[in-house]
Write an enzyme that holds these catalytic residues in place. Structure first.
Site, PDB file in Angstrom:
ATOM      1  N   HIS A   1       0.858  -1.191   0.000  1.00 26.08           N
ATOM      2  CA  HIS A   1       0.000   0.000   0.000  1.00 26.08           C
ATOM      3  C   HIS A   1       0.890   1.235   0.000  1.00 26.08           C
ATOM      4  O   HIS A   1       2.014   1.217   0.519  1.00 26.08           O
ATOM      5  CB  HIS A   1      -0.872   0.021   1.251  1.00 26.08           C
TER       6      HIS A   1
ATOM      7  N   GLU B   1       0.864   3.963   1.754  1.00 31.57           N
ATOM      8  CA  GLU B   1       1.307   4.435   3.070  1.00 31.57           C
ATOM      9  C   GLU B   1       2.459   3.598   3.609  1.00 31.57           C
ATOM     10  O   GLU B   1       3.422   4.149   4.150  1.00 31.57           O
ATOM     11  CB  GLU B   1       0.146   4.368   4.078  1.00 31.57           C
TER      12      GLU B   1
ATOM     13  N   CYS C   1      -6.477   2.435   5.384  1.00 28.96           N
ATOM     14  CA  CYS C   1      -7.164   1.217   5.799  1.00 28.96           C
ATOM     15  C   CYS C   1      -6.655   0.827   7.198  1.00 28.96           C
ATOM     16  O   CYS C   1      -5.727   1.446   7.713  1.00 28.96           O
ATOM     17  CB  CYS C   1      -6.887   0.102   4.794  1.00 28.96           C
TER      18      CYS C   1
ATOM     19  N   CYS D   1      -2.812   0.195   7.273  1.00 31.76           N
ATOM     20  CA  CYS D   1      -1.998   1.399   7.136  1.00 31.76           C
ATOM     21  C   CYS D   1      -2.136   2.305   8.353  1.00 31.76           C
ATOM     22  O   CYS D   1      -1.158   2.926   8.777  1.00 31.76           O
ATOM     23  CB  CYS D   1      -2.362   2.126   5.854  1.00 31.76           C
TER      24      CYS D   1
END
Length: 169
Positions: free
Chosen positions: A64, A66, A94, A97
């Protein structure tokens, strides 16, 4: 405009979100969900980490934006704690993260678009309100229209490609 110790009048949060949007566009160009993240050292304005979604190309669930930015910042700064840092991300983090933000001790989070399906800051969960040992300062909706538009455009084009593929012999 933010006036903090060490920041100049030229340093605005929009500058960093624009950079995150460029990273999101890069992700879209790679066929990834367009999310970009930038980690900035507060006070100096120096970008110490950046990332964009790479789950499909890396074939990795943890890729992801992040987490890629946190990894880059940790490597650059030489430690797992990222105090005096702010993260700018185009989409609400999410749960995974948000957990990474807590673990890295990032002081400040700015995000653009809300994620009603998996957002863990305010939409589905409120992880930063739970009794964890760290709670970043959160700023919601920075450049929300631009951040939402890149996502909407990506998913609209994806749906159109899928429809066209179904109609092709």
């Amino acid at each position: 405009m933010i006036q903090e110790k060490g920041r100049t009048d030229m340093d605005t949060p929009e500058i960093y979100m624009q950079h995150a949007l460029r990273l999101a566009a890069r992700a879209a160009g790679e066929g990834e969900v367009p999310v970009g993240a930038v980690i900035v050292r507060r006070g100096t304005g120096e970008i110490v980490g950046e990332g964009w979604n790479r789950r499909e190309t890396a074939r990795h669930a943890l890729a992801h934006a992040e987490l890629m930015a946190i990894d880059a910042a940790c490597r650059r700064l030489g430690g797992w704690r990222l105090p005096d840092c702010a993260m700018f991300v185009t989409l609400e983090p999410c749960p995974m993260c948000a957990g990474g933000i807590i673990q890295a001790r990032i002081d400040e989070l700015w995000y653009g678009a809300c994620d009603p399906k998996s957002g863990a800051v305010q939409s589905v969960e409120t992880m930063f309100a739970l009794p964890y040992n760290h709670h970043p300062e959160v700023h919601i909706g920075l450049m929300q229209d631009e951040c939402s538009a890149i996502l909407s455009d990506f998913f609209r084009a994806l749906r159109e490609r899928r429809r066209a593929a179904k109609q092709s012999p």
